[in-house]
Design a protein around this motif. Structure first.
Motif, mmCIF file in Angstrom:
data_model
loop_
_atom_site.group_PDB
_atom_site.id
_atom_site.type_symbol
_atom_site.label_atom_id
_atom_site.label_comp_id
_atom_site.label_asym_id
_atom_site.label_seq_id
_atom_site.Cartn_x
_atom_site.Cartn_y
_atom_site.Cartn_z
ATOM 1 N N ALA A 85 0.828 -1.208 0.000
ATOM 2 C CA ALA A 85 0.000 0.000 0.000
ATOM 3 C C ALA A 85 0.863 1.259 0.000
ATOM 4 N N GLY A 86 0.384 2.299 -0.711
ATOM 5 C CA GLY A 86 1.097 3.573 -0.770
ATOM 6 C C GLY A 86 0.152 4.715 -1.088
ATOM 7 N N HIS A 87 0.693 5.785 -1.649
ATOM 8 C CA HIS A 87 -0.148 6.932 -2.030
ATOM 9 C C HIS A 87 0.290 7.482 -3.381
ATOM 10 N N SER A 88 0.608 6.563 -4.314
ATOM 11 C CA SER A 88 0.994 6.994 -5.653
ATOM 12 C C SER A 88 -0.221 7.504 -6.415
ATOM 13 N N GLY A 89 0.010 8.190 -7.522
ATOM 14 C CA GLY A 89 -1.086 8.767 -8.292
ATOM 15 C C GLY A 89 -1.628 10.004 -7.610
ATOM 16 N N ASP A 90 -2.950 10.151 -7.605
ATOM 17 C CA ASP A 90 -3.550 11.359 -7.033
ATOM 18 C C ASP A 90 -3.987 11.170 -5.572
ATOM 19 N N ALA A 91 -3.555 10.078 -4.906
ATOM 20 C CA ALA A 91 -3.934 9.832 -3.510
ATOM 21 C C ALA A 91 -3.296 10.878 -2.600
ATOM 22 N N LYS A 92 -4.047 11.355 -1.621
ATOM 23 C CA LYS A 92 -3.557 12.358 -0.673
ATOM 24 C C LYS A 92 -3.012 11.711 0.604
ATOM 25 N N ARG A 93 -3.265 10.411 0.780
ATOM 26 C CA ARG A 93 -2.787 9.677 1.950
ATOM 27 C C ARG A 93 -2.589 8.226 1.520
ATOM 28 N N THR A 94 -2.035 7.408 2.411
ATOM 29 C CA THR A 94 -1.866 5.987 2.087
ATOM 30 C C THR A 94 -3.233 5.325 2.041
ATOM 31 N N GLU A 95 -3.557 4.750 0.902
ATOM 32 C CA GLU A 95 -4.854 4.091 0.727
ATOM 33 C C GLU A 95 -4.762 3.124 -0.438
ATOM 34 N N LEU A 96 -5.738 2.269 -0.524
ATOM 35 C CA LEU A 96 -5.840 1.324 -1.637
ATOM 36 C C LEU A 96 -7.132 1.588 -2.393
ATOM 37 N N HIS A 97 -7.019 1.828 -3.694
ATOM 38 C CA HIS A 97 -8.223 1.881 -4.525
ATOM 39 C C HIS A 97 -8.461 0.477 -5.058
ATOM 40 N N PHE A 98 -9.657 -0.050 -4.794
ATOM 41 C CA PHE A 98 -9.998 -1.404 -5.226
ATOM 42 C C PHE A 98 -11.249 -1.348 -6.096
ATOM 43 N N GLY A 99 -11.144 -1.912 -7.275
ATOM 44 C CA GLY A 99 -12.281 -1.929 -8.189
ATOM 45 C C GLY A 99 -12.549 -3.318 -8.738
ATOM 46 N N ILE A 100 -13.809 -3.600 -9.022
ATOM 47 C CA ILE A 100 -14.221 -4.850 -9.665
ATOM 48 C C ILE A 100 -14.891 -4.496 -10.984
ATOM 49 N N GLN A 101 -14.547 -5.237 -12.035
ATOM 50 C CA GLN A 101 -15.147 -5.021 -13.348
ATOM 51 C C GLN A 101 -15.711 -6.338 -13.873
ATOM 52 N N HIS A 102 -16.808 -6.220 -14.612
ATOM 53 C CA HIS A 102 -17.343 -7.379 -15.327
ATOM 54 C C HIS A 102 -17.613 -6.957 -16.756
ATOM 55 N N ASN A 103 -16.969 -7.650 -17.678
ATOM 56 C CA ASN A 103 -17.042 -7.274 -19.098
ATOM 57 C C ASN A 103 -16.700 -5.797 -19.286
ATOM 58 N N ARG A 104 -15.632 -5.382 -18.546
ATOM 59 C CA ARG A 104 -15.047 -4.035 -18.624
ATOM 60 C C ARG A 104 -15.945 -2.941 -18.043
ATOM 61 N N LYS A 105 -17.055 -3.310 -17.414
ATOM 62 C CA LYS A 105 -17.919 -2.324 -16.772
ATOM 63 C C LYS A 105 -17.734 -2.404 -15.255
ATOM 64 N N PRO A 106 -17.665 -1.262 -14.553
ATOM 65 C CA PRO A 106 -17.454 -1.294 -13.098
ATOM 66 C C PRO A 106 -18.633 -1.897 -12.355
ATOM 67 N N VAL A 107 -18.320 -2.614 -11.282
ATOM 68 C CA VAL A 107 -19.315 -3.249 -10.420
ATOM 69 C C VAL A 107 -19.056 -2.766 -8.993
ATOM 70 N N ASP A 108 -20.103 -2.469 -8.248
ATOM 71 C CA ASP A 108 -19.957 -2.012 -6.875
ATOM 72 C C ASP A 108 -19.354 -3.142 -6.022
ATOM 73 N N PRO A 109 -18.133 -2.953 -5.497
ATOM 74 C CA PRO A 109 -17.511 -4.020 -4.679
ATOM 75 C C PRO A 109 -18.340 -4.400 -3.468
ATOM 76 N N ALA A 110 -19.146 -3.478 -2.945
ATOM 77 C CA ALA A 110 -19.952 -3.781 -1.752
ATOM 78 C C ALA A 110 -20.960 -4.899 -2.035
ATOM 79 N N THR A 111 -21.324 -5.095 -3.299
ATOM 80 C CA THR A 111 -22.287 -6.157 -3.649
ATOM 81 C C THR A 111 -21.610 -7.512 -3.843
ATOM 82 N N ARG A 112 -20.280 -7.540 -3.822
ATOM 83 C CA ARG A 112 -19.553 -8.773 -4.077
ATOM 84 C C ARG A 112 -18.651 -9.216 -2.923
ATOM 85 N N LEU A 113 -18.283 -8.282 -2.058
ATOM 86 C CA LEU A 113 -17.396 -8.629 -0.948
ATOM 87 C C LEU A 113 -18.206 -9.180 0.223
ATOM 88 N N PRO A 114 -17.635 -10.103 1.007
ATOM 89 C CA PRO A 114 -18.363 -10.655 2.163
ATOM 90 C C PRO A 114 -18.546 -9.602 3.242
#
Length: 259
Positions: A230-259
């Motif tokens: 974990a770090g703060h590369s790119g446009d992050a203002k603090r140490t954080e992780l951006h996590f995304g899920i895609q299906h057929n190249r379209k974004p999916v809300d991770p909250a609907t897939r994570l336990p």
């Protein structure tokens, strides 16, 4: 008098039930009870959960149901007697000699010593899987930090296409599901250092703002394995992780897939 006579009957019934239930430390077959999980059964049996899953053809997330009968694969031991060989012992237990040799560090000739205690690996033929092959991965959280910013994609497709998770500098970032590395970027304007995993059937996950990437293009990773720090590369203002899920190249809300 009736109360005293009734007590031995109760004790006898309890003993009978306990015997029928079997000893979790030695049983080779277990009938799942209401509320039990595979990990709980594995802990009581002293056998790895993955070994039980493989022996019974279970797929992730390894869910079990009340009444389900599970084979508990247990390894045995054998004390070498005069005149015995590694090959003969393996044949006696119906286990390939190579498995016995690997488990006990034997040479190719199957040389054993009198009195030597050998591990006889469990030999279980996995049944055909009764569970349907999942069409989507079973996702787990890539980091245990709190959610700083949630998913917010607008109707026009723009907005925040994932979740931002708080992390400490150089925390381990884990693969949310098994897959292969199909994308690595070190200088993405928004995400900085970023990894993309492919999980099959059109499913992908994205991990951004990394301080360091610890995988290479084409690597195959398993669920929970480290893919970066974990770090703060790119446009992050603090140490954080951006996590995304895609299906057929379209974004999916991770909250609907994570336990």
């Amino acid at each position: 008098m009736m109360r005293r006579a009734f007590r031995p009957l109760l004790l006898g019934a309890a003993l009978l039930l306990a015997t029928a239930a079997g000893n979790p430390a030695t049983e080779t077959e277990h009938v799942v009870q209401e509320g039990e999980t595979l990990s709980g059964i594995a802990n009581r049996a002293g056998v790895e959960a993955v070994a039980i899953a493989v022996a019974n053809g279970l797929a992730e997330p390894y869910s079990v149901q009340a009444g389900q009968k599970l084979t508990i694969p247990r390894q045995r031991t054998h004390t070498v007697k005069a005149g015995e060989t590694g090959y003969g012992i393996a044949r006696r237990y119906g286990v390939p000699f190579q498995m016995v040799a690997i488990a006990n560090g034997l040479d190719d000739r199957g040389t054993v010593k009198l009195g030597q205690k050998l591990i006889i690996p469990a030999m279980v033929t996995p049944p055909a899987r009764t569970q349907a092959t999942p069409t989507e991965p079973y996702f787990r959280r890539p980091h245990d930090g709190t959610i700083l910013l949630g998913y917010a994609v607008r109707a026009d497709g723009k907005g925040h296409d994932g979740i931002d998770i708080a992390a400490n500098p150089l925390d381990m970032v884990r693969a949310a599901a098994s897959g292969s590395v199909i994308g690595i970027s070190h200088h993405d304007p928004r995400m900085g250092r970023m990894v993309t995993l492919d999980h099959g059937n059109g499913w992908r996950t994205v991990y951004g703002h990394l301080a360091r990437i610890t995988v290479k293009m084409g690597d195959v990773v398993k669920t929970g394995e480290r893919i970066g720090l974990a770090g703060h590369s790119g446009d992050a203002k603090r140490t954080e992780l951006h996590f995304g899920i895609q299906h057929n190249r379209k974004p999916v809300d991770p909250a609907t897939r994570l336990p």
